[in-house]
Enzyme design. Structure first.
Site, PDB file in Angstrom:
ATOM      1  CD  GLU A 195      -2.223   3.332  -6.295  1.00 20.21           C
ATOM      2  OE1 GLU A 195      -3.558   2.422  -6.564  1.00 20.21           O
ATOM      3  OE2 GLU A 195      -1.404   2.775  -5.539  1.00 20.21           O
ATOM      4  CG  HIS A 234      -2.915  -0.723  -7.259  1.00 21.38           C
ATOM      5  ND1 HIS A 234      -2.988   0.166  -6.441  1.00 21.38           N
ATOM      6  CD2 HIS A 234      -2.277  -2.117  -6.640  1.00 21.38           C
ATOM      7  CE1 HIS A 234      -3.403  -0.717  -4.826  1.00 21.38           C
ATOM      8  NE2 HIS A 234      -2.431  -2.177  -5.750  1.00 21.38           N
ATOM      9  NE  ARG A 278      -4.550  -1.330  -0.106  1.00 15.31           N
ATOM     10  CZ  ARG A 278      -4.579  -2.813  -0.913  1.00 15.31           C
ATOM     11  NH1 ARG A 278      -3.399  -2.330  -1.843  1.00 15.31           N
ATOM     12  NH2 ARG A 278      -5.915  -3.171  -0.968  1.00 15.31           N
TER      13      ARG A 278
END
Length: 319
Positions: free
Chosen positions: A266, A285, A237
């Site tokens: 993000e 990601h 994370r």
């Protein structure tokens, strides 16, 4: 009368049909400013919710008085207030396990790409700059035989360490909430203190959930402990890291480089200094982003939702 389910993520047609065969389904491929009002209105009669990549605030859950279960198509549950779920007696199901190997593959790709400067040198070739044998200024560093430090040795951490130990002959050091005897037996892993991990590892790889305790838990102090030739890898994370401290360490070259799949914000802003640094490999990601794995996650999320609304216990409950 069928129970009502709100889906807020694109699903394969057959999985969506499974839900429609059993429930009344209100379907959003994604939730955005244009359909947020309709999404909130649909929650008023929803007994179940299924989706991912959307922070589900308590205000949304308050708008769903009939709700019994939320099934997230993810292993992480930081988009939810777990205390609220406990207080209200709601189930929160998630999808651990099925993404372990794909995520470990992605993490190891970051290790290799960062050490061998794969992205930087691929762009070098594409730009027509390859005129002969490259000089030392473009050399990378070895991966085999180096020390991998796993901050967290759960399912995914163990899968990364297995690749490192058996595939690349790497020494494994780790820090965890508790020792992992299986990893020590199978991978010759050594349990060390948190500081020792940052000091000893050539590759530091945190595999931590995002909680109040872990948020920004890696900062200037930790980067200051790392070797000048060490590489920081993060695919857990983004907000477990003080990103400004990481940028500073990379700019000053007090660490060798970083391979990152997650970020504080993000998508990563286009003006982020991370995008200007040649010693950074940045991915969008993609940890679990393979066709096979995302399919398996969606199937498990659907199974969890159906079980919960049938009155059974889903296979994987976070709360």
């Amino acid at each position: 009368m069928k129970q009502h389910v709100v889906v807020y993520k694109k699903l394969p047609d057959d999985l969506l049909q499974r839900l429609r065969d059993e429930f009344e389904v209100t379907y959003f491929e994604a939730v955005n400013a244009g359909n947020r009002a309709q999404f909130l209105a649909a929650l008023a009669t929803a007994q179940g919710m299924l989706g991912a990549s959307l922070p589900i605030g308590n205000d949304m859950l308050e708008a769903a008085p009939l709700l019994k279960i939320v099934s997230t198509v993810s292993v992480g549950v930081d988009n939810f207030d777990l205390d609220y779920f406990r207080k209200r007696g709601l189930m929160l199901a998630h999808t651990p396990g099925v993404l372990n190997e794909a995520t470990a593959d992605a993490i190891f790709s970051l290790i290799l790409a960062s050490a061998r400067r794969v992205v930087e040198l691929a762009e070098f070739v594409k730009a027509g700059k390859w005129k002969g044998s490259i000089g030392e200024s473009l050399f990378g560093v070895n991966v085999h035989g180096k020390t991998l430090g796993m901050l967290g040795m759960g399912r995914i951490g163990s899968a990364v360490a297995r690749r490192a130990h058996h595939g690349f002959g790497m020494k494994i050091v780790y820090h965890n909430t508790r020792p992992n005897p299986e990893a020590e037996a199978l991978l010759a892993a050594t349990y060390v203190s948190r500081d020792e991990l940052f000091q000893q590892a050539d590759f530091v790889c945190p595999m931590l959930p995002l909680t109040a305790q872990t948020e920004r838990t890696i900062g200037a102090r930790e980067f200051g402990l790392m070797k000048p030739g060490a590489i920081f890898i993060n695919a857990s994370r983004g907000r477990i890291v003080d990103e400004s401290a990481l940028i500073d360490a990379l700019q000053r070259k007090t660490i060798y480089g970083a391979g990152l799949d997650v970020f504080e914000q993000e998508p990563l802003p286009v003006d982020s200094p991370l995008l200007q640094l040649p010693n950074v490999v940045a991915l969008p990601h993609i940890g679990s982003a393979t066709h096979e794995t995302r399919r398996a996650m969606a199937e498990l999320a659907v199974d969890n939702l159906i079980a919960g609304l049938r009155g059974a216990q889903p296979a994987h409950l976070a709360v």
